[in-house]
Write a protein that holds these residues in place. Sequence first.
Motif, PDB file in Angstrom:
ATOM      1  N   LEU A  87     -17.674 -21.322 -34.619  1.00 45.96           N
ATOM      2  CA  LEU A  87     -18.347 -20.639 -33.558  1.00 45.96           C
ATOM      3  C   LEU A  87     -18.473 -21.516 -32.352  1.00 45.96           C
ATOM      4  CD1 LEU A  87     -20.679 -18.244 -35.271  1.00 45.96           C
ATOM      5  CD2 LEU A  87     -18.847 -17.424 -34.021  1.00 45.96           C
ATOM      6  N   GLU A  88     -19.131 -22.860 -32.556  1.00 45.90           N
ATOM      7  CA  GLU A  88     -19.263 -23.629 -31.782  1.00 45.90           C
ATOM      8  C   GLU A  88     -17.969 -24.129 -30.931  1.00 45.90           C
ATOM      9  OE1 GLU A  88     -21.482 -25.890 -29.099  1.00 45.90           O
ATOM     10  OE2 GLU A  88     -22.183 -24.713 -30.839  1.00 45.90           O
ATOM     11  N   GLN A  89     -17.065 -24.241 -31.752  1.00 41.35           N
ATOM     12  CA  GLN A  89     -15.802 -24.683 -31.046  1.00 41.35           C
ATOM     13  C   GLN A  89     -15.201 -23.698 -30.174  1.00 41.35           C
ATOM     14  OE1 GLN A  89     -12.326 -25.150 -33.886  1.00 41.35           O
ATOM     15  NE2 GLN A  89     -11.034 -26.184 -32.429  1.00 41.35           N
ATOM     16  N   ALA A  90     -15.067 -22.147 -30.837  1.00 42.13           N
ATOM     17  CA  ALA A  90     -14.865 -21.043 -29.884  1.00 42.13           C
ATOM     18  C   ALA A  90     -15.794 -20.984 -28.460  1.00 42.13           C
ATOM     19  CB  ALA A  90     -14.881 -19.884 -30.414  1.00 42.13           C
ATOM     20  N   TYR A  91     -17.050 -21.398 -28.770  1.00 42.20           N
ATOM     21  CA  TYR A  91     -17.785 -21.349 -27.519  1.00 42.20           C
ATOM     22  C   TYR A  91     -17.524 -22.413 -26.380  1.00 42.20           C
ATOM     23  CZ  TYR A  91     -22.096 -21.303 -24.750  1.00 42.20           C
ATOM     24  OH  TYR A  91     -23.138 -21.280 -23.627  1.00 42.20           O
ATOM     25  N   ARG A  92     -17.006 -23.746 -27.118  1.00 40.72           N
ATOM     26  CA  ARG A  92     -16.710 -24.576 -26.191  1.00 40.72           C
ATOM     27  C   ARG A  92     -15.470 -24.316 -25.457  1.00 40.72           C
ATOM     28  NH1 ARG A  92     -16.130 -28.874 -29.661  1.00 40.72           N
ATOM     29  NH2 ARG A  92     -17.700 -28.387 -31.182  1.00 40.72           N
ATOM     30  N   GLN A  93     -14.401 -23.683 -25.833  1.00 41.24           N
ATOM     31  CA  GLN A  93     -13.071 -23.323 -25.515  1.00 41.24           C
ATOM     32  C   GLN A  93     -13.508 -22.116 -24.409  1.00 41.24           C
ATOM     33  OE1 GLN A  93     -10.731 -22.018 -28.607  1.00 41.24           O
ATOM     34  NE2 GLN A  93     -10.030 -24.072 -29.221  1.00 41.24           N
ATOM     35  N   ILE A  94     -14.332 -21.362 -24.712  1.00 44.28           N
ATOM     36  CA  ILE A  94     -14.692 -20.130 -23.455  1.00 44.28           C
ATOM     37  C   ILE A  94     -15.300 -20.719 -22.334  1.00 44.28           C
ATOM     38  CG2 ILE A  94     -16.111 -18.182 -23.098  1.00 44.28           C
ATOM     39  CD1 ILE A  94     -15.653 -17.412 -25.913  1.00 44.28           C
ATOM     40  N   GLN A  95     -16.132 -21.711 -22.372  1.00 43.47           N
ATOM     41  CA  GLN A  95     -16.738 -22.656 -21.374  1.00 43.47           C
ATOM     42  C   GLN A  95     -15.693 -23.241 -20.702  1.00 43.47           C
ATOM     43  OE1 GLN A  95     -19.987 -24.837 -22.952  1.00 43.47           O
ATOM     44  NE2 GLN A  95     -21.359 -23.194 -22.394  1.00 43.47           N
ATOM     45  N   GLU A  96     -14.697 -24.075 -21.496  1.00 40.02           N
ATOM     46  CA  GLU A  96     -13.716 -24.735 -20.610  1.00 40.02           C
ATOM     47  C   GLU A  96     -12.732 -23.888 -19.677  1.00 40.02           C
ATOM     48  OE1 GLU A  96     -11.738 -27.050 -23.666  1.00 40.02           O
ATOM     49  OE2 GLU A  96     -13.395 -28.273 -24.016  1.00 40.02           O
ATOM     50  N   LEU A  97     -12.405 -22.768 -20.271  1.00 42.30           N
ATOM     51  CA  LEU A  97     -11.464 -21.794 -19.709  1.00 42.30           C
ATOM     52  C   LEU A  97     -12.333 -21.339 -18.519  1.00 42.30           C
ATOM     53  CD1 LEU A  97      -9.553 -20.120 -22.590  1.00 42.30           C
ATOM     54  CD2 LEU A  97      -8.745 -21.644 -21.204  1.00 42.30           C
ATOM     55  N   SER A  98     -13.461 -20.759 -18.599  1.00 44.56           N
ATOM     56  CA  SER A  98     -14.248 -20.284 -17.645  1.00 44.56           C
ATOM     57  C   SER A  98     -14.657 -21.341 -16.313  1.00 44.56           C
ATOM     58  CB  SER A  98     -15.451 -19.731 -18.016  1.00 44.56           C
ATOM     59  OG  SER A  98     -16.394 -20.620 -18.526  1.00 44.56           O
ATOM     60  N   ALA A  99     -14.696 -22.525 -16.710  1.00 41.49           N
ATOM     61  CA  ALA A  99     -14.763 -23.532 -15.884  1.00 41.49           C
ATOM     62  C   ALA A  99     -13.588 -23.912 -14.692  1.00 41.49           C
ATOM     63  CB  ALA A  99     -15.378 -24.887 -16.329  1.00 41.49           C
ATOM     64  N   GLN A 100     -12.389 -23.808 -15.584  1.00 38.97           N
ATOM     65  CA  GLN A 100     -11.159 -23.779 -14.725  1.00 38.97           C
ATOM     66  C   GLN A 100     -11.080 -22.718 -13.667  1.00 38.97           C
ATOM     67  OE1 GLN A 100      -7.990 -23.700 -17.482  1.00 38.97           O
ATOM     68  NE2 GLN A 100      -8.538 -25.690 -18.622  1.00 38.97           N
ATOM     69  N   PRO A 101     -10.339 -23.032 -12.467  1.00 35.69           N
ATOM     70  CA  PRO A 101     -10.023 -22.436 -11.616  1.00 35.69           C
ATOM     71  C   PRO A 101      -8.660 -21.326 -11.832  1.00 35.69           C
ATOM     72  CG  PRO A 101      -9.256 -24.293 -10.896  1.00 35.69           C
ATOM     73  CD  PRO A 101     -10.007 -24.573 -12.197  1.00 35.69           C
ATOM     74  N   VAL A 102      -9.017 -20.111 -11.415  1.00 35.27           N
ATOM     75  CA  VAL A 102      -7.885 -19.023 -11.625  1.00 35.27           C
ATOM     76  C   VAL A 102      -6.626 -19.487 -10.887  1.00 35.27           C
ATOM     77  CG1 VAL A 102      -7.537 -16.711 -11.961  1.00 35.27           C
ATOM     78  CG2 VAL A 102      -9.580 -17.538 -12.403  1.00 35.27           C
TER      79      VAL A 102
END
Length: 202
Positions: free
Chosen positions: A81-96
């Motif tokens: 769960l922690e790994q998935a949460y970190r991946q979501i944060q990284e993806l949301s920080a990247q510009p679209v």
Amino acid sequence: MHQQWTYRLAWMLGAFALVILGAAAGRAAQLEWAAAEPTVGVPLTPIADPGTPVAGSNLEQLLQERERAYRALIAEANARLEQAYRQIQELSAQPVASSPDAPAMPSGASVALSPSRVIWIAMNAAPGSALMKEPELVLFQGTLAYEVTLDQGLLYIDASTGQILYDGLPQVVQTAPSAVTQPRITVGKGREREDEDRDDDD
């Protein structure tokens, strides 16, 4: 009349007594049948008091092993769960990044109209038509516009002003109603009146 009630009451009491006797006889036969059945030779072990330890058993050791296995599973699930949460944060920080086939926004272009407003404009331009898909932002002749697909054709509507840039709907030609001449009703001297009317028209 009183005698009929007496008979009915006697019948009901007799039926009730028969039901009770039948139930009692069935219960007695069931108990006799259960007592006559041979019991299978299964040795019965006495149930130990929960407070006293069972001699020769590794119960406590088994419980501890199970507890360790559960804790390991929970720790693994938390790590995922922690790994998935970190991946979501990284993806949301990247510009679209825009897709290669998305239109490049011209400088100074803004989208002032919402898709629902564009649908309203299109429905007013083509009453009775049906929307086939949601409006899409496109570049139409260098202008940012909404492409509205209706069952009757395409419309391109400017995304900032709402002006219809292209009308691909079939044009409906309306003809003026033809003048219908009504016969004149003449009373009395018909010929003279018709002659007078012709003179007035000239």
